[in-house]
Design an enzyme around this catalytic site. Structure first.
Site, PDB file in Angstrom:
ATOM      1  N   ASP A 194     -16.322  -2.170   4.288  1.00 27.15           N
ATOM      2  CA  ASP A 194     -15.119  -1.469   3.967  1.00 27.15           C
ATOM      3  C   ASP A 194     -14.621  -1.362   2.199  1.00 27.15           C
ATOM      4  OD1 ASP A 194     -14.319  -3.751   3.741  1.00 27.15           O
ATOM      5  OD2 ASP A 194     -11.781  -3.272   3.942  1.00 27.15           O
TER       6      ASP A 194
ATOM      7  N   ARG B  84      -1.431   0.991  17.304  1.00 23.33           N
ATOM      8  CA  ARG B  84      -2.925   0.348  17.885  1.00 23.33           C
ATOM      9  C   ARG B  84      -2.557  -0.457  19.295  1.00 23.33           C
ATOM     10  NH1 ARG B  84      -5.460   0.687  12.853  1.00 23.33           N
ATOM     11  NH2 ARG B  84      -4.602  -0.465  11.647  1.00 23.33           N
TER      12      ARG B  84
ATOM     13  N   LYS C 210      -2.628  -6.578  -4.355  1.00 18.68           N
ATOM     14  CA  LYS C 210      -2.556  -8.201  -3.358  1.00 18.68           C
ATOM     15  C   LYS C 210      -1.941  -8.848  -4.050  1.00 18.68           C
ATOM     16  CE  LYS C 210      -6.903  -7.049  -0.745  1.00 18.68           C
ATOM     17  NZ  LYS C 210      -7.188  -6.876   0.271  1.00 18.68           N
TER      18      LYS C 210
ATOM     19  N   ARG D  30       1.011  -1.247   0.161  1.00 15.62           N
ATOM     20  CA  ARG D  30      -0.062  -0.105   0.194  1.00 15.62           C
ATOM     21  C   ARG D  30       1.047   1.758  -0.010  1.00 15.62           C
ATOM     22  NH1 ARG D  30      -4.964  -1.728   3.793  1.00 15.62           N
ATOM     23  NH2 ARG D  30      -5.272  -4.120   3.097  1.00 15.62           N
TER      24      ARG D  30
ATOM     25  N   LYS E 197     -11.583 -12.587   4.759  1.00 19.78           N
ATOM     26  CA  LYS E 197     -12.594 -12.204   5.125  1.00 19.78           C
ATOM     27  C   LYS E 197     -13.730 -11.694   4.587  1.00 19.78           C
ATOM     28  CE  LYS E 197     -10.355  -7.456   6.565  1.00 19.78           C
ATOM     29  NZ  LYS E 197      -9.536  -8.136   6.293  1.00 19.78           N
TER      30      LYS E 197
ATOM     31  N   SER F 214     -11.045  -6.366  13.937  1.00 15.59           N
ATOM     32  CA  SER F 214     -10.617  -5.354  13.373  1.00 15.59           C
ATOM     33  C   SER F 214     -12.165  -4.827  12.688  1.00 15.59           C
ATOM     34  CB  SER F 214      -9.713  -4.761  12.150  1.00 15.59           C
ATOM     35  OG  SER F 214      -9.415  -6.280  11.299  1.00 15.59           O
TER      36      SER F 214
ATOM     37  N   SER G 292      -8.046  -1.474   0.643  1.00 13.11           N
ATOM     38  CA  SER G 292      -8.862  -1.633   1.190  1.00 13.11           C
ATOM     39  C   SER G 292      -9.621  -0.499   2.277  1.00 13.11           C
ATOM     40  CB  SER G 292      -8.923  -2.553   2.948  1.00 13.11           C
ATOM     41  OG  SER G 292      -9.055  -3.530   2.847  1.00 13.11           O
ATOM     42  N   HIS G 293      -9.317  -0.597   3.980  1.00 14.44           N
ATOM     43  CA  HIS G 293     -10.061   0.507   5.128  1.00 14.44           C
ATOM     44  C   HIS G 293      -9.282   1.548   4.392  1.00 14.44           C
ATOM     45  CE1 HIS G 293      -6.251  -1.028   7.349  1.00 14.44           C
ATOM     46  NE2 HIS G 293      -6.456   0.679   7.594  1.00 14.44           N
TER      47      HIS G 293
ATOM     48  N   GLU H  79     -11.205 -11.539  13.388  1.00 18.97           N
ATOM     49  CA  GLU H  79     -10.414 -10.245  13.522  1.00 18.97           C
ATOM     50  C   GLU H  79     -11.458  -9.352  14.259  1.00 18.97           C
ATOM     51  OE1 GLU H  79      -6.176  -9.350  11.470  1.00 18.97           O
ATOM     52  OE2 GLU H  79      -7.917  -9.801  10.199  1.00 18.97           O
TER      53      GLU H  79
ATOM     54  N   THR I  24      -2.315 -11.270  13.247  1.00 14.94           N
ATOM     55  CA  THR I  24      -3.300 -10.532  12.874  1.00 14.94           C
ATOM     56  C   THR I  24      -3.071 -10.531  11.473  1.00 14.94           C
ATOM     57  OG1 THR I  24      -2.839  -8.222  14.372  1.00 14.94           O
ATOM     58  CG2 THR I  24      -3.673  -7.831  12.006  1.00 14.94           C
TER      59      THR I  24
ATOM     60  N   ASP J 142     -12.842  -2.637   0.098  1.00 13.47           N
ATOM     61  CA  ASP J 142     -12.974  -3.738  -0.781  1.00 13.47           C
ATOM     62  C   ASP J 142     -13.821  -4.948  -0.610  1.00 13.47           C
ATOM     63  OD1 ASP J 142     -11.436  -5.059   1.481  1.00 13.47           O
ATOM     64  OD2 ASP J 142     -10.132  -5.992   0.618  1.00 13.47           O
TER      65      ASP J 142
ATOM     66  N   ASP K 292     -14.490  -7.094   2.781  1.00 18.42           N
ATOM     67  CA  ASP K 292     -14.176  -7.988   3.036  1.00 18.42           C
ATOM     68  C   ASP K 292     -14.804  -7.816   5.191  1.00 18.42           C
ATOM     69  OD1 ASP K 292     -12.355  -6.227   3.582  1.00 18.42           O
ATOM     70  OD2 ASP K 292     -10.376  -7.456   3.250  1.00 18.42           O
ATOM     71  N   ARG K 293     -14.619  -6.428   5.079  1.00 14.20           N
ATOM     72  CA  ARG K 293     -15.456  -6.199   6.137  1.00 14.20           C
ATOM     73  C   ARG K 293     -16.401  -5.741   6.792  1.00 14.20           C
ATOM     74  NH1 ARG K 293     -10.496  -2.278   8.804  1.00 14.20           N
ATOM     75  NH2 ARG K 293      -8.397  -3.520   7.964  1.00 14.20           N
TER      76      ARG K 293
HETATM   77  C1  VG1 Z   1      -4.988  -4.186   9.516  1.00 19.12           C
HETATM   78  C2  VG1 Z   1      -5.776  -4.230  10.398  1.00 19.12           C
HETATM   79  C3  VG1 Z   1      -6.272  -6.375  10.248  1.00 19.12           C
HETATM   80  C4  VG1 Z   1      -6.397  -6.162   8.766  1.00 19.12           C
HETATM   81  C5  VG1 Z   1      -6.146  -5.903   8.234  1.00 19.12           C
HETATM   82  C6  VG1 Z   1      -6.481  -5.972   6.790  1.00 19.12           C
HETATM   83  O1  VG1 Z   1      -3.780  -4.109   9.884  1.00 19.12           O
HETATM   84  O2  VG1 Z   1      -5.441  -4.854  12.472  1.00 19.12           O
HETATM   85  O3  VG1 Z   1      -6.845  -6.958  11.007  1.00 19.12           O
HETATM   86  O4  VG1 Z   1      -6.507  -8.104   8.891  1.00 19.12           O
HETATM   87  O5  VG1 Z   1      -5.485  -4.182   8.750  1.00 19.12           O
HETATM   88  O6  VG1 Z   1      -7.627  -5.352   6.361  1.00 19.12           O
HETATM   89  P1  VG1 Z   1      -3.128  -3.213  10.368  1.00 19.12           P
HETATM   90  O7  VG1 Z   1      -1.575  -3.598  10.296  1.00 19.12           O
HETATM   91  O8  VG1 Z   1      -2.912  -1.770  10.323  1.00 19.12           O
HETATM   92  O9  VG1 Z   1      -3.549  -3.303  12.207  1.00 19.12           O
HETATM   93  V1  VG1 Z   1      -8.290  -5.098   4.897  1.00 19.12           V
HETATM   94  O10 VG1 Z   1     -10.300  -4.916   5.476  1.00 19.12           O
HETATM   95  O11 VG1 Z   1      -7.499  -3.309   5.449  1.00 19.12           O
HETATM   96  O12 VG1 Z   1      -7.174  -5.771   3.673  1.00 19.12           O
HETATM   97 CO    CO Z   2     -11.057  -4.754   3.019  1.00 18.83          CO
END
Ligand code: VG1
Ligand code: CO
Length: 543
Positions: free
Chosen positions: A277, A496, A126, A22, A376, A365, A113-114, A363, A344, A279, A281-282
């Site tokens: 979110d 975090r 990815k 990213r 997810k 998150s 993603s988010h 998770e 994670t 993409d 998956d959340r």
């Molecule tokens: C975060 C979340 C983690 C999740 C990852 C990808 O990672 O904490 O639980 O699997 O995002 O989610 P990090 O390393 O920033 O804590 V997604 O939906 O952004 O692909």
């Molecule tokens: Co996502």
């Protein structure tokens, strides 16, 4: 087909994090940046010649340009076919499903993603392997190694490519298949859940508000909730994917989704509020008057999964990421199910799912999923909730409160300190790691540390070890604080801090979440010296 070999040089920093590579959009747009990374993925896949690749993204800015480049590079690198979602769109779980259903070598998902989108926002890539899941660390390490020695990439001249029209186009030695983004995923969902029961629930007046945040789930949610299941028109809001997500922050937490949250807490609250979110998956789940923490949601879904056809035979086991609360562990314990605690990131669930050791994973998150794909899956979680609600005919709040009475309650929050200076964040983590051995017996207020460690995971299937996955500080009575640095950010470091406090006594199940965690938050500050080391006296986001 004319193949161009373009000279290039390694670009530093192309190391995949928790979930792919990213970076800011302008960085991806810089000369050779995207191409170098794609070529490095392909170089790490010697078996690619003649095979099939799935491609899709969450529709964010640069999705289309990047899709075009990936297709032309796949053709030049010997792939026989690319299956791409219409207009370059596929949610992450839909891509995982296509990889599995069509038995492809893997897939490339264009998403951060988010993370926010738009011209100055983030972009990401990815690679998912043949099982449909995120590349395991062995593969991301191999890809990173390729980025460091790259000298050329290959890209074909294919002429203009039309990604909007569904259909198959044959080139010399290469086929491009543009597929409907939703159809295969929707069909999969129909095999898992009792759509008749959910239709009957909506027919009885049940109300839903699903906020797609102008990200990828809009077309999926419209077709499934409003189209197939009969949710009232207008139940899905922000349902058209936009390249800047219409300015929405595509991380579905109660802070970013404050409109949805306020609605859920109001007199006009629908029976269920949900969001996904960037993409897809959340999932965010808010009942009328009650926000369900993702950790609780995992536990409730695991405890009730048998009410949905796909899981009526019971679960093989449950897995959760380490920082996720232990609410699901209590379900596993009471039901005699195997329980796994992984680092994670979804890539760590893949082996357990492939080996049939677990059925449901989650998770903190806001990610929950099952063995139906290897990602997810946001809409899957909403559908499983709907299926459970359709059978139990109780409110979300009543179901969650009954769950607490049966299993106890894990109060839980995550405090994020975003865009902290990287050196300061590293010093903080180093300081914690140095003190691990001396923390036992440390007292702060009413809390006493019972143990501390730096989480390491040994994959029970392939024996691979992932160390330094987060510092855990455990307290007498079952409380816990976890510290780790995010692996998905694109600016500075994000610290975090995960807080968890356990109560089983019936009188203590209705405390204010924030108040229940106050002692732990104070202890976390005292132990990690967050303010002194980062200059921050409060988290940027609490979820
Ligand atoms: C975060 C979340 C983690 C999740 C990852 C990808 O990672 O904490 O639980 O699997 O995002 O989610 P990090 O390393 O920033 O804590 V997604 O939906 O952004 O692909
Ligand atoms: Co996502």
């Amino acid at each position: 087909m004319k193949i161009n070999l373009i000279e290039t040089q390694p670009i530093a920093g192309q190391k995949p994090g928790t979930s792919g590579l990213r970076k800011k959009v302008p960085q991806f747009q810089a000369p050779h940046y995207l191409e170098n990374f794609i070529q490095s993925i392909f170089n790490a896949l010697p078996e690619r010649v003649g095979s099939t690749l799935v491609l899709g993204g969450d529709g964010r800015y640069f999705n289309r340009e990047a899709s075009d480049i990936v297709i032309r590079m796949a053709a030049a690198n010997g792939f026989g076919r690319v299956i791409v979602g219409q207009s370059g769109i596929l949610s992450t779980p839909a891509a995982s499903n296509l990889i599995r259903q069509r038995k492809t070598l893997g897939g490339i998902i264009l998403s951060a993603s988010h993370n926010p989108g738009g011209p100055q926002g983030d972009f990401g890539i990815k690679f998912n392997a043949a099982n449909g899941g995120p590349a395991p660390e062995s593969l991301t390490d191999a890809i990173f190694a390729e980025t460091q020695k790259l000298t050329t990439y290959a890209i074909a001249d294919l002429g203009p490519i039309d990604l909007d029209k569904i259909g198959i186009t044959a080139f010399e030695g290469f086929t491009l298949e543009v597929t409907d983004s939703v159809e295969a995923y929707q069909a999969l969902m129909q095999t898992l859940f009792d759509f008749d029961a959910i239709r009957a629930l909506f027919a009885s007046g049940f109300t839903l508000r699903f906020d797609a945040l102008s990200a990828v789930t809009g077309p999926y949610a419209l077709r499934i909730f409003e189209g197939l299941l009969g949710a009232a028109p207008g139940s899905v809001v922000n349902g058209v994917p936009l390249s800047d997500f219409g300015g929405h922050h595509p991380d579905p937490n109660p802070v970013n989704c404050h409109d949805l949250y306020d609605l859920a807490m109001s007199d006009a609250a629908p029976d269920l509020c949900a969001a996904s979110d960037g993409d897809g998956d959340r999932n965010l789940i808010i009942g009328r008057g009650l926000f369900v923490t993702p950790s609780d949601s995992l536990a409730v879904l695991a405890a009730n999964a048998r009410l949905a056809p796909a899981y009526k035979g019971g679960l093989a086991g449950i897995a959760r990421s380490m920082p996720t609360s232990a609410a699901a562990d209590r379900v596993a314990e009471k039901r005699g199910l195997a329980m796994f605690e992984t680092p994670t990131g979804w890539k760590f669930f893949g082996n357990l799912l492939d080996a049939g050791k677990v059925t449901i994973c989650g998770e903190e998150s806001a990610g929950t999923g099952s063995d139906h794909v290897r990602e997810k899956d946001g809409l899957w979680a909403v559908l499983l909730w709907l299926n459970i609600l359709a059978v139990r005919r109780e409110s979300v709040a009543d179901i969650v409160k009954a769950h607490w009475r049966e299993f106890g309650r894990n109060y839980y929050a995550r405090h994020d300190y975003e865009e902290v200076e990287s050196a300061a964040a590293d010093r903080l983590m180093l300081g914690l790691r140095e003190r691990l051995g001396s923390l036992k017996g440390y007292r702060h207020g009413p809390l006493v540390v019972s143990g501390a460690d730096d989480f390491a995971y040994r994959d029970p299937i392939d024996g691979s070890v992932s160390a330094h996955q987060g510092v855990r500080v455990m307290f007498e009575g079952g409380g816990r604080v976890v510290f780790r640095l995010s692996g998905t950010g694109t600016a500075g470091a994000t610290l975090r801090v995960y807080l968890e406090h356990v109560e089983a006594g019936p009188a203590l199940l209705d405390l204010d979440n924030h108040a229940a965690l106050a002692d732990l938050a104070a202890a976390a500050e005292a132990i990690a010296q967050i303010t002194r080391l980062t200059g921050r006296d409060a988290p940027s986001v609490i979820t």
